[in-house]
Design an enzyme around this catalytic site. Structure first.
Site, PDB file in Angstrom:
ATOM      1  N   TYR A  22     -31.794  62.669 -58.445  1.00 49.63           N
ATOM      2  CA  TYR A  22     -32.857  61.909 -59.100  1.00 49.63           C
ATOM      3  C   TYR A  22     -33.769  62.832 -59.917  1.00 49.63           C
ATOM      4  O   TYR A  22     -34.128  62.520 -61.059  1.00 49.63           O
ATOM      5  CB  TYR A  22     -33.631  61.193 -57.984  1.00 49.63           C
ATOM      6  CG  TYR A  22     -34.773  60.298 -58.415  1.00 49.63           C
ATOM      7  CD1 TYR A  22     -34.538  59.050 -58.975  1.00 49.63           C
ATOM      8  CD2 TYR A  22     -36.103  60.682 -58.203  1.00 49.63           C
ATOM      9  CE1 TYR A  22     -35.602  58.211 -59.328  1.00 49.63           C
ATOM     10  CE2 TYR A  22     -37.168  59.864 -58.545  1.00 49.63           C
ATOM     11  CZ  TYR A  22     -36.908  58.627 -59.111  1.00 49.63           C
ATOM     12  OH  TYR A  22     -37.951  57.810 -59.454  1.00 49.63           O
TER      13      TYR A  22
ATOM     14  N   LYS B 190     -34.397  62.479 -63.856  1.00 56.75           N
ATOM     15  CA  LYS B 190     -35.744  62.152 -64.324  1.00 56.75           C
ATOM     16  C   LYS B 190     -36.287  63.206 -65.294  1.00 56.75           C
ATOM     17  O   LYS B 190     -36.987  62.874 -66.247  1.00 56.75           O
ATOM     18  CB  LYS B 190     -36.692  62.002 -63.122  1.00 56.75           C
ATOM     19  CG  LYS B 190     -36.499  60.676 -62.382  1.00 56.75           C
ATOM     20  CD  LYS B 190     -36.632  59.506 -63.333  1.00 56.75           C
ATOM     21  CE  LYS B 190     -36.904  58.192 -62.638  1.00 56.75           C
ATOM     22  NZ  LYS B 190     -36.801  57.050 -63.570  1.00 56.75           N
TER      23      LYS B 190
HETATM   24  P1  NAI Z   1     -38.030  48.928 -58.368  1.00 53.32           P
HETATM   25  O1  NAI Z   1     -36.800  49.169 -57.557  1.00 53.32           O
HETATM   26  O2  NAI Z   1     -38.996  47.953 -57.866  1.00 53.32           O
HETATM   27  O3  NAI Z   1     -37.588  48.499 -59.811  1.00 53.32           O
HETATM   28  C1  NAI Z   1     -36.451  48.977 -60.434  1.00 53.32           C
HETATM   29  C2  NAI Z   1     -35.717  47.807 -61.045  1.00 53.32           C
HETATM   30  O4  NAI Z   1     -34.611  48.282 -61.784  1.00 53.32           O
HETATM   31  C3  NAI Z   1     -35.124  46.867 -60.018  1.00 53.32           C
HETATM   32  O5  NAI Z   1     -35.588  45.552 -60.247  1.00 53.32           O
HETATM   33  C4  NAI Z   1     -33.619  46.977 -60.207  1.00 53.32           C
HETATM   34  O6  NAI Z   1     -32.914  45.745 -59.997  1.00 53.32           O
HETATM   35  C5  NAI Z   1     -33.544  47.393 -61.627  1.00 53.32           C
HETATM   36  N1  NAI Z   1     -32.281  48.090 -61.939  1.00 53.32           N
HETATM   37  C6  NAI Z   1     -31.630  48.982 -61.171  1.00 53.32           C
HETATM   38  N2  NAI Z   1     -30.504  49.373 -61.775  1.00 53.32           N
HETATM   39  C7  NAI Z   1     -30.435  48.707 -62.945  1.00 53.32           C
HETATM   40  C8  NAI Z   1     -29.501  48.692 -64.018  1.00 53.32           C
HETATM   41  N3  NAI Z   1     -28.393  49.460 -64.000  1.00 53.32           N
HETATM   42  N4  NAI Z   1     -29.753  47.899 -65.064  1.00 53.32           N
HETATM   43  C9  NAI Z   1     -30.857  47.093 -65.096  1.00 53.32           C
HETATM   44  N5  NAI Z   1     -31.746  47.056 -64.084  1.00 53.32           N
HETATM   45  C10 NAI Z   1     -31.539  47.861 -63.026  1.00 53.32           C
HETATM   46  O7  NAI Z   1     -38.701  50.319 -58.556  1.00 53.32           O
HETATM   47  P2  NAI Z   1     -40.094  50.760 -59.245  1.00 53.32           P
HETATM   48  O8  NAI Z   1     -40.841  51.518 -58.253  1.00 53.32           O
HETATM   49  O9  NAI Z   1     -40.744  49.658 -59.906  1.00 53.32           O
HETATM   50  O10 NAI Z   1     -39.575  51.807 -60.298  1.00 53.32           O
HETATM   51  C11 NAI Z   1     -39.588  51.608 -61.664  1.00 53.32           C
HETATM   52  C12 NAI Z   1     -39.251  52.925 -62.306  1.00 53.32           C
HETATM   53  O11 NAI Z   1     -40.267  53.840 -61.996  1.00 53.32           O
HETATM   54  C13 NAI Z   1     -37.978  53.553 -61.842  1.00 53.32           C
HETATM   55  O12 NAI Z   1     -37.297  54.155 -62.923  1.00 53.32           O
HETATM   56  C14 NAI Z   1     -38.422  54.589 -60.850  1.00 53.32           C
HETATM   57  O13 NAI Z   1     -37.499  55.629 -60.711  1.00 53.32           O
HETATM   58  C15 NAI Z   1     -39.710  55.025 -61.465  1.00 53.32           C
HETATM   59  N6  NAI Z   1     -40.650  55.650 -60.547  1.00 53.32           N
HETATM   60  C16 NAI Z   1     -41.343  54.912 -59.637  1.00 53.32           C
HETATM   61  C17 NAI Z   1     -42.237  55.521 -58.789  1.00 53.32           C
HETATM   62  C18 NAI Z   1     -43.050  54.736 -57.834  1.00 53.32           C
HETATM   63  O14 NAI Z   1     -43.952  55.331 -57.235  1.00 53.32           O
HETATM   64  N7  NAI Z   1     -42.817  53.451 -57.731  1.00 53.32           N
HETATM   65  C19 NAI Z   1     -42.416  56.963 -58.779  1.00 53.32           C
HETATM   66  C20 NAI Z   1     -41.705  57.621 -59.815  1.00 53.32           C
HETATM   67  C21 NAI Z   1     -40.849  56.977 -60.653  1.00 53.32           C
END
Ligand code: NAI
Length: 734
Positions: A162, A166
């Site tokens: 990851y 990233k």
């Molecule tokens: P989340 O899991 O709630 O949202 C991610 C969404 O992406 C999910 O709804 C999932 O179905 C969708 N997804 C996964 N694979 C996919 C694909 N191949 N095509 C289309 N959709 C797909 O996670 P969150 O926390 O909202 O994360 C959003 C972004 O922020 C991510 O990229 C995550 O890595 C990044 N992030 C989040 C942090 C946090 O504290 N929440 C910290 C650092 C980064």
């Protein structure tokens, strides 16, 4: 005014939940048409469901917003953009947000763990963005968000896959920011922290309560708004706090010396210095970053060279002791040259055969062939290029930080066009300017024992100030501001695309002036012209405008280098005459930027110059011949005029000096002979020494051979010289 997204079409990937959902709702609330993409996968990327995206679309529509769902994986980037185009006809904003986790300690990370993470985060962001890119470019508007992570920026146990993906996205964003800039397509990166299904397992609930996902969306909206000009930024954002990140770099340290191998021991010995962040710099581009490399190249390799890298900006580790350094001499150097160097220099500073006046500087066969006065910097600079400055005690300066600040040149006699010159350079003074040190180098150039020129190089060493020295010196040749009136004369002259390529052949080999990649490392769009080349242009403009291109009128020139010139730009030299001093200011015509300031040329007054006061030779053998020619013209003038129909000028030299002038007029009336300057139009002028003249007349020297060997020089209509025989042949019998 509130920030509206009315008319904008926004794609948020992975918007079925978490942060993405908040973004989608927030954009829609402010008028955007939103494509809500979500594959509906589980946290590890498994499964598929349209429910997540549909739910968010419904929420938006329920509030009166505009939204459509897309259920494709970000790996089908084109399809996501097609949905936007089909539904709303354009794409303005892409928020790359979709993500999954497959955390494992590194040793247990499988190929699949690795590949899936790269595919969704890095490759998915690439594919979606690429599909949108040309639409954004064509419409001259686009805003792209990459979602990175603290895990990538700092590393995090169990997240090697990851972290790599990233930080890969940050690298992608950095370059998109550069490529998109001119199309108003901006790309920024966020590292969010928010409570979501991705974080609920790793953070305690009381902290998660602070980290509401709605505290990230406002930042994303701002970065995606047309008013926001941020591009290529990296931000940490969470809990209502936003901070910007950038790179910091230590001053570092050069660990090798010219002609010596670089060793691991040298690295070890300098380790503290390499890692010391005191006075750290913040390079913001490859150019800025590589400046230090340039400095190393131009510093270590030329050791002591007066470079011209006006962008070097870092402080240096210098130790200056003026009492020790002042008065120290560089090893003497010799400079051997022929007319070739003089001509090459003249071409280098823009002389052209298009201007007949320039021929005397471009053609060694020209009767008045001479060196341009500013050629006088070349032997002096050669002495500096030889190095030696680095060995001066008390002058432990960092040569990577050296700029050529000012130049003064004074000639004590016209420069020769060939020969061997010796040059001696002395440290005249070292000044403390606070931000840097100024080293004044007095450079005397001799022909034999005779002093022919004096140069003062004013060298600025960035970051070497603060050693407690004086700020000014009576030894410094001061620059002077021009009078406060409109210039008396302005000459505009274009440099050619190859001006620097040509000028460097006179001896300044710094790749900054020829190598595009080297120039780019110095922060320039293209190789820059040598400061001393613009200096040469300005000086010859003065020489032509105020001294009839007569080098013997030239006394001195002073110039301060302000800004670089790009080859191909036009130089505009503005001149103010104040007695024998011509103040000059040189600008780039296209940009109006001043490039040479505080400059002036001092001329000798016309009475001091000597060409008119040529000694009119007595006791010359040629006198007899001309006397005889005069008699013949009296007898046979009309006949000769018919045969010849031309006016011949003669310059007779002795020991290299013009000693007599004659004109044989076989064109007007019944012909005539004049001694001294001739007031009418001369068709052809022949310069020859008294001795060779006699050789030719006596038939001992073939005139053609004399011409090609340079003994006889012809100016004007050279064809007419063939008719000389008519006049001269009979005299062989004399
Ligand atoms: P989340 O899991 O709630 O949202 C991610 C969404 O992406 C999910 O709804 C999932 O179905 C969708 N997804 C996964 N694979 C996919 C694909 N191949 N095509 C289309 N959709 C797909 O996670 P969150 O926390 O909202 O994360 C959003 C972004 O922020 C991510 O990229 C995550 O890595 C990044 N992030 C989040 C942090 C946090 O504290 N929440 C910290 C650092 C980064």
């Amino acid at each position: 005014m509130s920030l509206s997204f009315e008319g904008r079409v926004v794609l948020v990937t992975g918007a079925g939940g978490g942060l993405g959902r908040d973004y989608a709702l927030a954009f829609a609330e402010r008028g955007a048409s939103v494509v809500v993409n979500d594959l509906g996968a589980d946290i590890k990327g498994g499964g598929k469901s349209s429910a997540a995206a549909d739910k968010v679309v419904e929420e938006i529509r329920a509030k009166g917003g505009k939204a459509v769902a897309n259920y494709d994986s970000v790996e089908d980037g084109e399809k996501l953009i097609k949905t936007a185009l089909d539904a709303f006809g354009r794409i303005d904003v892409v928020v790359n947000n979709a993500g999954i986790l497959r955390d494992r300690s590194f040793a247990r990370t499988s190929d699949l763990d690795w590949d899936l993470i790269q595919r969704v985060h890095l490759r998915g962001s690439f594919l979606v963005t690429r599909a949108a890119w040309n639409h954004m470019k064509n419409q001259k508007f686009g805003r792209i968000i990459m979602t990175s992570s603290a895990a990538g920026i700092y590393g995090n146990f169990g997240q090697a896959n990851y972290s790599a993906a990233k930080l890969g996205m940050l690298g992608l964003a950095n370059t998109l920011a550069i490529e998109g800039r001119k199309y108003n397509v901006h790309c920024n990166t966020i590292a969010p922290v928010a409570a979501s299904r991705l974080t609920e397992t790793v953070m305690p609930p009381d902290i998660l309560a602070f980290l509401k996902s709605e505290y990230v969306a406002p930042m994303v909206l701002w970065l995606c708004h047309e008013q926001c000009q941020e591009n290529g930024g990296l931000f940490e954002v969470g809990a209502g706090w936003i901070g910007k990140l950038r790179w910091e770099r230590s001053q570092g340290c050069i660990v090798r010396q010219k002609n010596q191998p670089m060793t691991p021991e040298a690295v070890r010995d300098q380790w503290d210095k390499i890692c010391d962040f005191t006075d750290a710099t913040k390079p913001a581009s490859v150019q800025e970053s590589l400046q230090s490399i340039i400095s190393v190249l131009s510093g270590v390799e030329s050791e002591g060279e007066v470079g011209a890298n006006p962008t070097a900006a870092a402080a240096s580790h210098s130790a200056i002791n003026p009492t020790e350094a002042v008065g120290q001499k560089l090893p003497p150097s010799t400079f051997s040259f022929t007319h070739t160097q003089c001509i090459l220099y003249a071409l280098g500073v823009g002389m052209s055969t298009q201007d007949p006046d320039h021929l005397r500087f471009l053609y060694e066969g020209h009767p008045d062939f001479c060196s341009l006065p500013t050629f006088g910097v070349i032997p002096a600079q050669a002495a500096m290029m030889d190095g030696g400055l680095s060995s001066i005690p008390g002058l432990n300066i960092d040569f990577t930080q050296v700029l050529h600040g000012e130049q003064y040149l004074e000639l004590y006699k016209p420069l020769p066009t060939s020969g061997k010159l010796t040059t001696e350079a002395t440290v005249a003074d070292v000044l403390d300017k606070g931000s840097g040190a100024v080293v004044l180098l007095d450079v005397n150039t001799y022909s034999g024992d005779e002093l022919i020129s004096y140069n003062q190089f004013s060298v600025f060493v960035v970051g070497a100030g603060g050693f407690g020295g004086r700020r000014t010196s009576e030894k410094a040749k001061a620059s002077l501001p021009p009078p406060k009136r409109a210039p008396d004369a302005v000459v505009i002259d274009s440099t050619t695309r190859d001006q620097a390529a040509l000028y460097r052949l006179s001896g300044d080999w710094n790749p900054l002036h020829i190598d595009p990649s080297f120039a780019a490392m110095g922060g320039f769009k293209a190789p820059i012209l040598h400061g001393l080349c613009s200096f040469g242009f300005a000086a010859r403009h003065v020489l032509k405008q105020f001294a009839d291109n007569d080098p013997s009128r030239f006394k001195a020139i002073k110039v301060r280098f302000v800004k670089p010139v790009m080859p191909g730009q036009s130089l505009q030299t503005e001149m103010w005459k104040e007695g024998n001093r011509i103040h000059i200011q040189c600008k780039v015509k296209e940009t109006d930027a001043i490039v040479l300031a505080g400059a002036y040329v001092d001329l000798h007054g016309t009475s001091e110059a000597s060409p008119e006061n040529l000694p009119q030779g007595g006791g010359l053998q040629s006198e007899l011949v001309f006397a005889e020619i005069g008699r013949r013209i009296k007898d046979l003038g009309s006949e000769l005029v018919k045969k010849v129909n031309a006016v011949f000028g003669w310059e007779i030299t002795k020991d290299g000096k013009n000693v007599a002038q004659w004109t044989i007029d076989l064109k007007n009336g019944s012909g005539s002979l004049h001694k001294g300057p001739y007031s009418g139009k001369v068709d052809v002028t022949i310069t020859v020494s008294d001795e060779d003249f006699m050789e030719v007349v006596l038939g001992k020297l073939n005139p053609q051979k004399a011409f090609f060997s340079g003994k006889l020089k012809v100016r004007g209509n050279i064809m007419l010289s063939q008719k000389l025989e008519v006049i001269l042949k009979d005299y062989a019998k004399l």
